[in-house]
Write an enzyme that holds these catalytic residues in place. Structure first.
Site, PDB file in Angstrom:
ATOM      1  N   SER A 259       0.812  -1.225   0.000  1.00 48.09           N
ATOM      2  CA  SER A 259       0.000   0.000   0.000  1.00 48.09           C
ATOM      3  C   SER A 259       0.841   1.269   0.000  1.00 48.09           C
ATOM      4  CB  SER A 259      -0.937  -0.015   1.217  1.00 48.09           C
ATOM      5  OG  SER A 259      -0.175  -0.101   2.401  1.00 48.09           O
ATOM      6  N   GLY A 260       2.013   1.206  -0.627  1.00 50.98           N
ATOM      7  CA  GLY A 260       2.817   2.425  -0.786  1.00 50.98           C
ATOM      8  C   GLY A 260       2.357   3.215  -2.004  1.00 50.98           C
TER       9      GLY A 260
ATOM     10  N   LYS B 126       0.298  -6.155   4.664  1.00 53.92           N
ATOM     11  CA  LYS B 126       0.532  -7.062   5.795  1.00 53.92           C
ATOM     12  C   LYS B 126       0.337  -6.394   7.149  1.00 53.92           C
ATOM     13  CE  LYS B 126       5.608  -6.862   5.705  1.00 53.92           C
ATOM     14  NZ  LYS B 126       6.830  -7.648   5.691  1.00 53.92           N
TER      15      LYS B 126
ATOM     16  N   ASN C 268       6.999   2.392   3.426  1.00 54.86           N
ATOM     17  CA  ASN C 268       8.253   3.138   3.296  1.00 54.86           C
ATOM     18  C   ASN C 268       7.976   4.523   2.701  1.00 54.86           C
ATOM     19  OD1 ASN C 268      10.955   3.297   3.710  1.00 54.86           O
ATOM     20  ND2 ASN C 268      11.545   1.896   2.080  1.00 54.86           N
TER      21      ASN C 268
ATOM     22  N   ALA D  96       9.372   8.839   3.362  1.00 58.98           N
ATOM     23  CA  ALA D  96      10.177   9.593   2.379  1.00 58.98           C
ATOM     24  C   ALA D  96      10.144  11.070   2.735  1.00 58.98           C
ATOM     25  CB  ALA D  96       9.646   9.358   0.974  1.00 58.98           C
TER      26      ALA D  96
ATOM     27  N   ASP E 289       9.785  -9.232   0.785  1.00 61.95           N
ATOM     28  CA  ASP E 289       8.731 -10.230   0.522  1.00 61.95           C
ATOM     29  C   ASP E 289       8.451 -10.419  -0.976  1.00 61.95           C
ATOM     30  OD1 ASP E 289       8.503 -10.298   3.268  1.00 61.95           O
ATOM     31  OD2 ASP E 289       6.722  -9.038   3.337  1.00 61.95           O
TER      32      ASP E 289
ATOM     33  N   HIS F 239      19.326   1.857   2.374  1.00 60.95           N
ATOM     34  CA  HIS F 239      18.206   2.774   2.155  1.00 60.95           C
ATOM     35  C   HIS F 239      17.330   2.353   0.981  1.00 60.95           C
ATOM     36  CE1 HIS F 239      16.102   6.611   2.162  1.00 60.95           C
ATOM     37  NE2 HIS F 239      16.448   6.840   0.912  1.00 60.95           N
TER      38      HIS F 239
ATOM     39  N   ARG G 155      20.771   4.964  -7.319  1.00 61.90           N
ATOM     40  CA  ARG G 155      19.627   5.821  -7.641  1.00 61.90           C
ATOM     41  C   ARG G 155      19.924   7.286  -7.334  1.00 61.90           C
ATOM     42  NH1 ARG G 155      15.650   7.893  -4.505  1.00 61.90           N
ATOM     43  NH2 ARG G 155      15.947   6.503  -2.722  1.00 61.90           N
TER      44      ARG G 155
ATOM     45  N   SER H  12      12.855   8.143  -6.769  1.00 57.66           N
ATOM     46  CA  SER H  12      12.099   6.903  -6.519  1.00 57.66           C
ATOM     47  C   SER H  12      10.595   7.124  -6.478  1.00 57.66           C
ATOM     48  CB  SER H  12      12.560   6.244  -5.220  1.00 57.66           C
ATOM     49  OG  SER H  12      12.441   7.148  -4.160  1.00 57.66           O
TER      50      SER H  12
HETATM   51  C1  SIN Z   1      16.079  11.821   1.442  1.00 50.91           C
HETATM   52  O1  SIN Z   1      15.274  12.677   1.761  1.00 50.91           O
HETATM   53  O2  SIN Z   1      17.282  11.944   1.590  1.00 50.91           O
HETATM   54  C2  SIN Z   1      15.554  10.537   0.876  1.00 50.91           C
HETATM   55  C3  SIN Z   1      14.961  10.785  -0.439  1.00 50.91           C
HETATM   56  C4  SIN Z   1      15.323   9.677  -1.369  1.00 50.91           C
HETATM   57  O3  SIN Z   1      15.583   8.556  -0.916  1.00 50.91           O
HETATM   58  O4  SIN Z   1      15.427   9.946  -2.571  1.00 50.91           O
END
Ligand code: SIN
Length: 503
Positions: free
Chosen positions: A11-12, A36, A43, A47, A215, A344, A379, A384
């Site tokens: 559910s993100g 779950k 997550n 953010a 998962d 992360h 990344r 993201s």
């Molecule tokens: C952050 O605010 O540093 C995390 C943002 C991200 O993972 O892109």
């Protein structure tokens, strides 16, 4: 017979955005979001930074954002995907704004664009330092009003079910554990989406919540889906190193974009030795530099120095970070903030095409669990949430076109799981989880010799766990530990055949 046209697992932001778009287009389809824990426990919610979008075409351009993403990914990105995601960003942002998500503006009404590591321009739209929370809440609010979407909380998917006919494999449903009724059940589906997030909990230090146990990766791998680039685990350079929190509290990359310095025990900046961009280099470079400095100085952490910054503006932009530090007696205007790198983000994952489709026909993976080709080896910050939105859109368009091909399977199912058990074995599995976290962290971050030793121990852990896995009753800690172990072994396998990230 329990059934739903579309099952979304997780559910993100990716699952919710997909659900909203698809439900609007196709009110004839039933959609179940299974999660779950509670729908809010994701997550996405944690953010802080925001969403990278090119909004100011006078100062910025798609080409520059593309170049920054490719540079961060260090030659491992898929350029077509990078272009697609970055060019779609303004449209997806518009959709978020239409549902009420708000992003900070300056006094003159222009976007207050943040700067983060690896970006050559200020291009991060943010809602103070809780951008994910803002988006998640707006999406949940609208989804709860949509009649063809149901959210099933406290439902842990155990495994996907597939059928292969004439060489083609389809996903026909999922087995899940209904925590409230302590029962294992099965749901038939016409299309299934994995939106299960990452696997940060496989490491000792992580910014990911407890639910991030890999998962989706483990389930997809068991179903025979291709998994790629699991060797690229991103470490965030600035997790707060105070106490024994799990997860570690994140100090957003945006704080460095705002002008904070990283200093060592002698209060000296050291990052320029590693990269001319200093604090604004990409996460891989800064995390590695910090790890080296910590080893070199034989200390537990380095520090983030915010003391020289405009404190009023700092507080306005980072109220959550300031409040959290204050709650621990750390005052950013007065004190250095102890920081360490922490796992992360999982840059690889379930291999998908430009529509989020996996190697199984009607099975999609979007969000952090997917390997789309956007991130490559590392990344770029704040790409993201953007990826999740774009791939949710792509998948929604594709499902709309293809779902007619898929009918519910009528095949009789032989239940393949032992009975469920309302578990009190959290403690035992906690010990096993901690052991795995220590070993995988050693494997991932140490010299070859120590890494080999850790690998040998993980193999022993796996051998003893196999008999447990075959005979144990289904409990939540058991499901999560099995998935963690399976995901750890995939990371190790892909590290051994390819080059891993360094930190
Ligand atoms: C952050 O605010 O540093 C995390 C943002 C991200 O993972 O892109």
């Amino acid at each position: 017979m329990l059934k739903t046209d579309i099952l979304i697992i997780g559910s993100g932001i990716s699952g919710l955005f997909f659900a909203m778009k698809t439900a609007k287009k196709r009110p004839d389809l039933s959609i179940v979001i299974m999660t779950k824990e509670t729908a809010k426990n994701t997550n996405t919610r944690l953010a802080q930074g925001g969403i990278a979008v090119v909004t100011n075409l006078f100062k910025d351009s798609f080409e520059q954002h593309i170049k920054d993403t490719l540079q961060a990914g260090d030659g491992h990105c898929d350029e077509t995907i990078v272009k697609m995601v970055i060019e779609q960003a303004p449209e997806r942002l518009k959709e978020l704004i239409e549902i009420g998500a708000s992003f900070d503006k300056d006094e003159d009404g222009q976007w207050n664009l943040g700067l983060e590591g690896g970006h050559s321009q200020n291009r991060i739209l943010h809602h103070k330092d809780s951008s994910g929370l803002e988006i998640e809440e707006k999406l949940l609010k609208i989804i709860k009003k949509m009649p063809n979407i149901e959210i099933w909380e406290n439902h842990q998917v155990i495994d996907l079910n597939t059928e292969t006919k004439k060489g083609k494999t389809t996903c026909t449903g999922a087995f899940y554990y209904d925590k409230k009724h302590n029962k294992i059940k099965y749901i038939r589906t016409r299309t299934t989406l994995l939106c299960t997030g990452g696997c940060g909990q496989l490491f000792e230090n992580t910014t990911n919540p407890k639910i991030a146990t890999g998962d989706g990766i483990a389930m997809a791998a068991r179903a025979g889906v291709e998994i790629e680039d699991m060797q690229y685990i991103q470490f965030h350079p600035t997790a707060l190193s105070a106490g024994k929190d799990n997860p570690l509290f994140l100090i957003s990359e945006a704080v460095r974009g705002f002008g904070a310095y990283i200093v060592n025990e002698d209060q000296k900046r050291f990052l320029f030795k590693y990269d001319l961009r200093g604090e604004l280099a990409t996460r891989d470079i800064i995390s590695e530099a910090i790890s080296n400095e910590i080893k070199y100085q034989s200390k537990k952490h380095v520090y983030l120095d915010c003391r020289h910054l405009d404190q009023k503006a700092f507080y306005a932009h980072f109220p959550v970070i300031t409040a959290h530090c204050n709650s621990l007696g750390i005052k950013p205007e007065r004190d250095l903030i102890p920081i360490v790198p922490a796992a992360h983000y999982q840059c690889g994952g379930i291999k998908v095409d430009p529509n989020g489709k996996t190697s199984i026909e009607n099975l999609y993976a979007i969000g952090e669990c997917a390997r789309t080709g956007l991130h490559g080896k590392n990344r770029l910050a704040s790409n993201s949430l953007l990826e999740a939105l774009v791939f949710a859109h792509q998948a929604s368009e594709d499902v709309n076109k293809t779902i007619a091909k898929f009918t519910f399977s009528t095949k009789l199912l032989i239940p393949k799981f032992p009975k469920a058990h309302q578990s009190n074995d959290y403690y035992a599995f906690d010990i096993l989880k901690k052991e795995l976290q220590t070993l995988l962290t050693t494997f991932y971050t140490s010299s070859e010799r120590d890494a080999e030793l850790a690998f040998a121990k993980i193999k022993m852990l796996n051998n003893s766990a196999i008999s447990l896995i075959e005979t144990h009753e289904i409990t939540i800690p058991f499901i999560e530990f099995s998935n963690m172990l399976a995901t750890a072994l995939l990371i190790i396998k892909q590290c051994k055949t390819k080059e891993k990230q360094t930190c």
